[in-house]
Write a protein that holds these residues in place. Structure first.
Motif, PDB file in Angstrom:
ATOM      1  N   LYS A 105       0.835  -1.210   0.000  1.00 29.76           N
ATOM      2  CA  LYS A 105       0.000   0.000   0.000  1.00 29.76           C
ATOM      3  C   LYS A 105       0.862   1.249   0.000  1.00 29.76           C
ATOM      4  N   VAL A 106       2.045   1.149   0.616  1.00 28.29           N
ATOM      5  CA  VAL A 106       2.983   2.273   0.714  1.00 28.29           C
ATOM      6  C   VAL A 106       4.344   1.781   0.245  1.00 28.29           C
ATOM      7  N   PRO A 107       5.053   2.523  -0.628  1.00 29.87           N
ATOM      8  CA  PRO A 107       6.346   2.043  -1.131  1.00 29.87           C
ATOM      9  C   PRO A 107       7.311   1.627  -0.011  1.00 29.87           C
ATOM     10  N   TYR A 108       8.035   0.544  -0.258  1.00 23.27           N
ATOM     11  CA  TYR A 108       9.006  -0.010   0.708  1.00 23.27           C
ATOM     12  C   TYR A 108      10.011   1.053   1.151  1.00 23.27           C
ATOM     13  N   ILE A 109      10.502   1.862   0.230  1.00 23.13           N
ATOM     14  CA  ILE A 109      11.508   2.882   0.568  1.00 23.13           C
ATOM     15  C   ILE A 109      10.965   3.867   1.603  1.00 23.13           C
ATOM     16  N   VAL A 110       9.703   4.221   1.464  1.00 18.57           N
ATOM     17  CA  VAL A 110       9.091   5.170   2.407  1.00 18.57           C
ATOM     18  C   VAL A 110       8.983   4.534   3.784  1.00 18.57           C
ATOM     19  N   ARG A 111       8.502   3.288   3.804  1.00 21.53           N
ATOM     20  CA  ARG A 111       8.331   2.600   5.096  1.00 21.53           C
ATOM     21  C   ARG A 111       9.665   2.394   5.812  1.00 21.53           C
ATOM     22  N   GLN A 112      10.689   2.000   5.060  1.00 18.21           N
ATOM     23  CA  GLN A 112      11.982   1.713   5.683  1.00 18.21           C
ATOM     24  C   GLN A 112      12.670   2.983   6.196  1.00 18.21           C
ATOM     25  N   CYS A 113      12.631   4.040   5.405  1.00 16.46           N
ATOM     26  CA  CYS A 113      13.264   5.301   5.845  1.00 16.46           C
ATOM     27  C   CYS A 113      12.572   5.853   7.094  1.00 16.46           C
ATOM     28  N   ILE A 114      11.227   5.812   7.087  1.00 19.74           N
ATOM     29  CA  ILE A 114      10.469   6.296   8.249  1.00 19.74           C
ATOM     30  C   ILE A 114      10.813   5.476   9.485  1.00 19.74           C
ATOM     31  N   GLU A 115      10.861   4.149   9.311  1.00 18.97           N
ATOM     32  CA  GLU A 115      11.161   3.255  10.447  1.00 18.97           C
ATOM     33  C   GLU A 115      12.544   3.570  11.029  1.00 18.97           C
ATOM     34  N   GLU A 116      13.522   3.786  10.163  1.00 17.97           N
ATOM     35  CA  GLU A 116      14.887   4.045  10.627  1.00 17.97           C
ATOM     36  C   GLU A 116      14.985   5.402  11.325  1.00 17.97           C
TER      37      GLU A 116
ATOM     38  N   THR B 149      27.153  11.820  -1.216  1.00  9.03           N
ATOM     39  CA  THR B 149      27.587  10.486  -1.697  1.00  9.03           C
ATOM     40  C   THR B 149      26.831   9.368  -0.969  1.00  9.03           C
ATOM     41  N   ASP B 150      26.538   9.578   0.343  1.00  6.51           N
ATOM     42  CA  ASP B 150      25.760   8.576   1.096  1.00  6.51           C
ATOM     43  C   ASP B 150      24.347   8.450   0.532  1.00  6.51           C
ATOM     44  N   ILE B 151      23.735   9.605   0.221  1.00  9.31           N
ATOM     45  CA  ILE B 151      22.363   9.596  -0.316  1.00  9.31           C
ATOM     46  C   ILE B 151      22.341   8.885  -1.670  1.00  9.31           C
ATOM     47  N   GLN B 152      23.347   9.139  -2.506  1.00  6.33           N
ATOM     48  CA  GLN B 152      23.402   8.495  -3.822  1.00  6.33           C
ATOM     49  C   GLN B 152      23.604   6.976  -3.684  1.00  6.33           C
ATOM     50  N   ALA B 153      24.379   6.571  -2.682  1.00  6.31           N
ATOM     51  CA  ALA B 153      24.606   5.127  -2.442  1.00  6.31           C
ATOM     52  C   ALA B 153      23.298   4.453  -2.034  1.00  6.31           C
TER      53      ALA B 153
ATOM     54  N   LEU C  31      19.063  -3.303   4.331  1.00  4.65           N
ATOM     55  CA  LEU C  31      18.791  -3.110   5.756  1.00  4.65           C
ATOM     56  C   LEU C  31      20.077  -2.875   6.531  1.00  4.65           C
ATOM     57  N   MET C  32      21.147  -3.582   6.143  1.00  2.00           N
ATOM     58  CA  MET C  32      22.453  -3.389   6.777  1.00  2.00           C
ATOM     59  C   MET C  32      22.965  -1.969   6.503  1.00  2.00           C
ATOM     60  N   MET C  33      22.800  -1.531   5.237  1.00  2.00           N
ATOM     61  CA  MET C  33      23.238  -0.176   4.878  1.00  2.00           C
ATOM     62  C   MET C  33      22.493   0.883   5.694  1.00  2.00           C
ATOM     63  N   LEU C  34      21.166   0.679   5.819  1.00  2.00           N
ATOM     64  CA  LEU C  34      20.347   1.653   6.565  1.00  2.00           C
ATOM     65  C   LEU C  34      20.805   1.757   8.017  1.00  2.00           C
ATOM     66  N   SER C  35      21.106   0.600   8.628  1.00  2.00           N
ATOM     67  CA  SER C  35      21.482   0.621  10.054  1.00  2.00           C
ATOM     68  C   SER C  35      22.849   1.265  10.276  1.00  2.00           C
ATOM     69  N   ASP C  36      23.700   1.241   9.251  1.00  2.00           N
ATOM     70  CA  ASP C  36      25.050   1.820   9.385  1.00  2.00           C
ATOM     71  C   ASP C  36      25.134   3.281   8.935  1.00  2.00           C
ATOM     72  N   MET C  37      24.164   3.720   8.163  1.00  2.00           N
ATOM     73  CA  MET C  37      24.249   5.026   7.503  1.00  2.00           C
ATOM     74  C   MET C  37      23.912   6.175   8.454  1.00  2.00           C
ATOM     75  N   ASP C  38      24.554   7.322   8.229  1.00  2.00           N
ATOM     76  CA  ASP C  38      24.225   8.539   8.980  1.00  2.00           C
ATOM     77  C   ASP C  38      22.736   8.845   8.808  1.00  2.00           C
TER      78      ASP C  38
ATOM     79  N   ALA D 236      21.470  11.247   6.173  1.00  2.00           N
ATOM     80  CA  ALA D 236      21.487  10.741   4.798  1.00  2.00           C
ATOM     81  C   ALA D 236      20.204   9.963   4.505  1.00  2.00           C
ATOM     82  N   ILE D 237      19.706   9.233   5.508  1.00  2.00           N
ATOM     83  CA  ILE D 237      18.450   8.482   5.336  1.00  2.00           C
ATOM     84  C   ILE D 237      17.276   9.453   5.177  1.00  2.00           C
ATOM     85  N   ALA D 238      17.269  10.488   6.025  1.00  2.00           N
ATOM     86  CA  ALA D 238      16.223  11.517   5.914  1.00  2.00           C
ATOM     87  C   ALA D 238      16.305  12.185   4.540  1.00  2.00           C
ATOM     88  N   GLY D 239      17.536  12.443   4.085  1.00  2.00           N
ATOM     89  CA  GLY D 239      17.738  13.061   2.774  1.00  2.00           C
ATOM     90  C   GLY D 239      17.278  12.167   1.637  1.00  2.00           C
TER      91      GLY D 239
END
Length: 819
Positions: free
Chosen positions: A617-628, A647-651, A664-671, A674-677
């Motif tokens: 119902k809601v794109p995965y990227i939106v759900r994951q970024c919000i959760e993080e 560069t982090d946002i582009q990755a 999921l590993m990248m999200l947990s390690d990322m600033d 950058a996730i908000a961006g």
């Protein structure tokens, strides 16, 4: 007076049943495009659609108003019946005074409602309603009679309540019926609150006439009739305002002239080495300092005079003759901590309001918040303002800005130029004058910014670039400099200061400043003469001894300052002209949509394509970024405002696009920034904004409506008109942003701030829409267009009680509105 919130039926859904259709496209997907959307394509049809929305909202509030008048009339008959018995509750005269003209007003509005209702139910482009509004306006004479009697009616009702417990019970608990189909049957309202309704109603009708004219074509038969109705209503309001002008005569002065109020406001006085909040009144011949008296519950508030000085005896102390006064300054961090406490308390109150049986707790918290806000008001000001009675007594106030101090001083000095005589008030005269202050006052509420309504004009957020060029008009050479102040939610704060230009009558500063704006609406410029005489410095009070040569204020009009070009202006102050230029940069000017041409991945791909592919119902990227963000970024100062590393946002973008298993590993390690961006970038790169190109003009029209009921009708209908994936994603983001704002004391991100960051990303005109009929030559012109309105749309939904997908999709909609 507090307006109670009542639930009323959303008439729009009844009268727009044809708009609820959903069409099968033959591919298993439902197409949410409705006839309403097709109507928005033509300007005339769109105008008529908006007109119907305005009328639907007004009709809903008319029903409530009629029910309120009916509730007021209900006790009148039994009261009249007992008036002729041996035990009357009220006399006939008292009844006629309290209920004066209510029956007539009721009949006028019942007739208007009955005539308007069928027009809305059988709406088409030929429907005319102008004659109904013209007739309503022509009957305002009844309101004139009501207003003339209003004060006497209130006083009579209050006296009767004190004298008769039976009438007191009746007047405190009148039952108002809810709208026909609403869940709540009745609401309890006081007689005093209901007697105020007719006064409020004329203003509401005038706002609706403005909205109707805005959406009625000039060649429509309604246009001249609505124009005439508006003219009559405005003239009526003007005459009423003149008659109830708060600056009316209090008592006569010694010379027999009318004593009038010139200026008043809340000031902090330093008395006996502590700070006290006072309400200061400047009359034509004296200055009176008062405080609010504690009164019994239910009684009108009154002032108690602390002291007064006849203007003939008032002087401003020079520094060398003043007593040193040590007022303890509160450390800045304590003030900031108090602001945080108030913010936390406000969040708790909002939560508790929704809890069952939370009302008593809410009242306790409100009382606590009021105490904290009063503390903040008393301990924030630091600029001393001294006045002196030439017979020996001195007084010290502390103000938040040198501008205010200068205004008080100038107002007093202007009055002192007249031929004033010293006056001595007898105790009776002083009591009469002090009692009259409550009704005379023009500043009604203690000016604490934290209790101001979020619905007030939000002002500008971003950066104001100001160049102070030069000044002329000085009579002799001096050492000159300027300071710049901007308001931030009501407080004015000094933000910049030019260098001192020595020994000149025509200073050429040519200095540029970047001033951060937080909801600012005004820029002030103060011009000073610098004093280098060390003997004039007063160390005890940190007094600014530099002389103000002039001061002025300009409103920060978004349309003027939000262009890419510098806007040059001149402020004239006491014969001095200061030349300056300014331009405004929104924080979101850099947010430009860059859609992708590919259909794989998620960035730049239509949202319905992504949700269908993911079966979500809601794109995965939106759900994951919000959760993080909620997991570890909700306490981050400036979350969503501070940029992440590019560069982090582009990755992360590449990882989501290629659906890598390591995401999921990248999200947990990322600033976290950058996730908000990345989340912001996703919305920015959608082929069209989340709230769609198609509905953009309608959102702009809806947010501009003045009438709350019409606005609610329109804004909820527009949400319901969105495609399902867009709506679900928007509601998910909305609740997330509300949770972020709950942590405002820690992360410094208020609803206003978040609306500023996300508004122009979620709701933006397409390039073709922006440039239609305009000479736009650059990207910054396109993206700055309507930014403030876009922010207001998101802010409207952020401030709205929770919106559920299921509720929206039902055929009827209940909503709250003030009437």
């Amino acid at each position: 007076m507090e307006e109670e919130e009542e639930e009323v039926l959303g008439y729009l859904d009844r009268v727009l049943e044809e708009d609820e259709e959903v069409f099968d496209c033959g591919n298993g997907e439902l197409d949410p495009i409705t006839p309403l959307h097709r109507q928005f394509k033509g300007d005339i049809e769109k105008g008529l659609e908006m007109k119907k929305l305005v009328l639907s909202g007004f009709l809903a509030s008319e029903e409530i108003y009629i029910n309120q008048l009916e509730a007021l009339l209900l006790p009148m008959r039994p009261l009249k019946a007992t008036a002729t018995t041996s035990q009357p509750v009220l006399t006939i005269q008292q009844i006629e005074t309290i209920f004066y003209k209510i029956q007539d007003i009721f009949e006028i509005h019942k007739e208007f409602y009955d005539a308007l209702l069928p027009n809305i139910q059988q709406w088409d482009e030929k429907v005319t309603v102008g004659h109904l509004f013209q007739k309503l306006a022509s009957q305002l004479g009844v309101y004139k009679a009501f207003v003339d009697n209003y004060k006497v009616a209130l006083e009579t009702a209050e006296k009767c309540s004190q004298a008769n417990s039976q009438f007191q019970k009746i007047s405190e608990n009148l039952k108002v019926k809810g709208p026909k189909d609403s869940k709540d049957c009745t609401t309890s309202v006081s007689m005093e609150a209901l007697l105020y309704k007719p006064i409020d109603r004329v203003t509401r009708s005038t706002l609706v006439l403005h909205d109707l004219l805005k959406h009625t074509p000039k060649d429509h038969p309604d246009f001249p009739l609505l124009q005439d109705a508006l003219r009559i209503s405005q003239n009526f309001l003007s005459s009423i305002n003149e008659e109830i002008d708060p600056r009316r005569t209090a008592v006569t002065t010694p010379k027999g002239e009318a004593r009038q109020l010139v200026k008043d406001g809340f000031l902090v006085e330093v008395s006996e080495n502590s700070r006290k909040l006072r309400h200061v009144f400047l009359f034509t011949d004296l200055l009176l300092c008062a405080k609010m008296k504690k009164t019994a519950v239910g009684r009108h508030q009154q002032y108690e005079c602390k002291w007064y000085i006849p203007l003939a005896d008032l002087t401003f102390q020079t520094l060398d003759e003043c007593d040193s006064c040590h007022s303890v300054q509160v450390p800045e961090h304590e003030i900031e901590e108090m602001k945080m406490k108030i913010s936390v308390l406000k969040s708790e109150i909002q939560k508790e309001k929704k809890a069952p049986k939370g009302q008593s707790r809410v009242e306790r918290m409100r009382k606590k918040m009021n105490e904290q806000e009063s503390w903040l008001l008393m301990h924030s000001p630091t600029i001393p303002f001294r006045i002196h009675n030439k017979h020996g007594k001195s007084y010290l106030f502390l103000l938040s800005s040198d501008y205010e101090r200068s205004e008080w001083r100038e107002s007093i000095q202007k009055l002192q130029k007249k031929d004033l005589q010293a006056c001595v008030l007898s105790s009776v005269e002083l009591q009469v004058l002090t009692s009259s202050c409550f009704k005379l006052r023009t500043v009604h509420n203690i000016p604490v910014t934290t209790n101001k309504d979020d619905e007030e004009t939000p002002g500008l957020y971003g950066f104001l670039h100001v160049i102070v060029h030069s000044a002329k008009g000085f009579k002799e050479s001096a050492n000159l400099y300027c300071t710049l102040e901007v308001d931030s939610f009501g407080y004015f704060v000094s933000k910049a200061k030019t260098r001192v230009f020595r020994d000149t009558s025509e200073p050429q500063w040519n200095e540029e400043f970047e001033i951060e704006l937080e909801g600012s609406q005004y820029l002030r410029i103060l011009c000073y003469e610098k004093c280098y005489d060390k003997s004039m410095l007063n160390k005890d009070d940190n007094e600014i001894v530099d002389k103000i040569m002039g001061k002025g204020q300009v409103q920060l009009d978004p349309q003027t300052v939000q262009s890419k070009n510098w806007h040059m202006d001149v402020i004239e102050m006491n014969g001095i002209k200061v030349e300056f230029s300014m331009k405004f940069t929104s924080r979101d000017l850099s947010l430009k949509r860059t859609p992708s041409k590919k259909q794989s991945g998620v960035f730049g791909v239509k949202i319905n394509v992504v949700t269908k592919r993911e079966r979500s119902k809601v794109p995965y990227i939106v759900r994951q970024c919000i959760e993080e963000v909620e997991k570890r970024g909700i306490d981050e100062v400036g979350i969503y405002r501070i940029s992440g590393v590019a560069t982090d946002i582009q990755a992360l973008k590449l990882a989501f696009d290629t659906n890598t298993k390591d995401i999921l590993m990248m999200l947990s390690d990322m600033d976290i920034n950058a996730i908000a961006g990345t989340l912001k970038l996703y919305f920015r790169e959608l082929p069209e904004p989340l709230l769609t190109d198609r509905l953009y003009p309608a959102f702009m029209e809806g947010i501009a409506l003045s009438d709350p009921a019409a606005k609610e009708n329109c804004m909820m209908h527009l949400l319901r008109s969105l495609p399902d994936p867009n709506l679900m994603t928007f509601l998910t983001l909305l609740e997330h942003l509300k949770r972020v704002a709950e942590k405002e004391p820690i992360n410094k991100m208020s609803l206003h701030n978040l609306a500023t960051v996300f508004g122009p990303t979620l709701l933006r005109p397409s390039e073709s829409e922006s440039t239609k009929g305009q000479h736009i030559t650059s990207a910054s012109d396109i993206w700055s267009h309507d930014v403030m309105a876009q922010v207001q749309v998101l802010l409207y939904y952020l401030q709205h009680p929770p919106i559920s997908f299921a509720e929206l999709k039902r055929s009827t909609l209940y909503y709250s509105t003030d009437v």
